[in-house]
Scaffold this motif. Structure first.
Motif: not given
Length: 366
Positions: A171-173, A263-265, A274-276, A315-316
């Motif tokens: 899960d690379p972000a 994970a996402w930032m 930081f969302t997950y 998220i964008i």
């Protein structure tokens, strides 16, 4: 993304376990007949897609999902039934536009070091080059994170000969801050093997889960700064510090709040979100910090469980609004055959995120 189907069946209400092509009717507290439907339609129906990483490049939306297939692999806790072999790139001119599938952008057979399981990817752009980041199991069945490059956001991408040195799990972000510094967040427990790296070296016989560490700080996502070339870590891999409102680490037994995967930032009004995924409790959660490397203070859930085992999101911001891309199993009703979706994301005036319910209820009463 992966595991423990039996837990899912017990934990998710029956309305989430039904086939995606069905709708549920029920009575409200006032006795009104109600129907529950999916909030958003699948973006594409010709193939199964999951784990959508969305980006806006030159005003156009590009989506980098994993490509689910039915490989006939029996389900197990290591997620081996998620046997994805290639990546497709999707694009949209705008959030309501037609989705185009640009075909295979990278195949496992063209990755020199990889053996199997191309799980959730991400992408980035810098200095004329597009980067595709992906996890895969190497020849020893250890997850590593690789990189591939292209001069076109649609690919095809050419993989580097070796995985990124020092990388592991899944899960690379990748997040590029306003100062052009780039950071990679990665990791996922259970089938993602993150629990096997707690000593900073791979423990082949490591526990499958962290369930026996309930009173210790939960296994955490990893973060590493990237060098300007976007394919090497610039310094050590760090553990993301996820804390409660009192500043104490979230514990392993706190399954409603602990980090699991995905994970996402994103950055909003100068703060880092930081969302997950919480994994076996099926929520998307968020924590907020003042630095891209944390610490992050837990702030709550922002998406309720989807139909399926769990979800994976991105998220964008585009045209002045924020959107979340996610997946569920509406098309197949099967955990390993998913479809990507999108819906609007709202930041409340106080900086919190508005809760999203992936279902909506219509009244059927006259």
């Amino acid at each position: 993304m992966r595991k423990k189907i039996s837990i899912w069946l017990l934990a998710i209400p029956f309305i989430y376990a039904c086939s995606g092509n069905q709708q549920q009717s029920k009575k409200s507290e006032k006795g009104e007949e109600q129907r529950q439907r999916f909030l958003s339609p699948p973006l594409i129906r010709s193939i199964y897609t999951a784990d959508p990483s969305a980006h806006v490049f030159d005003g156009k939306i590009y989506i980098y999902p994993s490509h689910d297939i039915d490989a006939g692999t029996p389900e197990n806790d290591n997620g081996e039934h998620f046997a994805m072999r290639d990546y497709h790139v999707l694009s949209m001119n705008d959030i309501n536009g037609q989705v185009t599938d640009h075909g295979v952008a990278l195949d496992v057979k063209d990755i020199p070091w990889a053996k199997q399981q191309l799980w959730a990817p991400d992408a980035a752009y810098k200095n004329g080059t597009y980067y595709l980041y992906f996890p895969a199991k190497d020849k020893n069945d250890i997850f590593r994170i690789g990189a591939a490059t292209s001069t076109n956001p649609m690919g095809p991408f050419k993989a580097l000969k070796e995985p990124i040195e020092g990388s592991y799990s899944m899960d690379p972000a990748v997040f590029i801050d306003d100062d052009e510094n780039a950071y990679m967040y990665f990791g996922g427990i259970w089938g993602g093997q993150l629990q096997r790296w707690e000593t900073d070296s791979y423990e082949a016989n490591g526990s499958l889960t962290d369930l026996k560490q309930d009173d210790a700080p939960a296994i955490s996502c990893r973060v590493a700064k990237l060098k300007a070339n976007m394919i090497e870590f610039d310094g050590p891999v760090e553990k993301v510090l996820l804390v409660d409102s009192a500043g104490k680490p979230i514990l392993g037994g706190d399954h409603n709040r602990r980090f699991f995967e995905g994970a996402w930032m994103h950055k909003y009004k100068g703060r880092y979100y930081f969302t997950y995924s919480t994994g076996d409790t099926h929520f998307l959660a968020y924590a907020i910090g003042n630095s891209p490397i944390g610490p992050f203070t837990y702030a709550g859930h922002f998406m309720k469980p989807v139909q399926g085992w769990t979800t994976h999101h991105s998220i964008i911001e585009t045209e002045g609004k924020w959107y979340i891309f996610y997946h569920d199993t509406e098309l197949s009703g099967k955990t390993h055959l998913r479809n990507v979706k999108v819906t609007e994301l709202t930041h409340n005036p106080d900086g919190t995120l508005k809760m999203i319910d992936p279902f909506k209820i219509d009244s059927l009463s006259n």
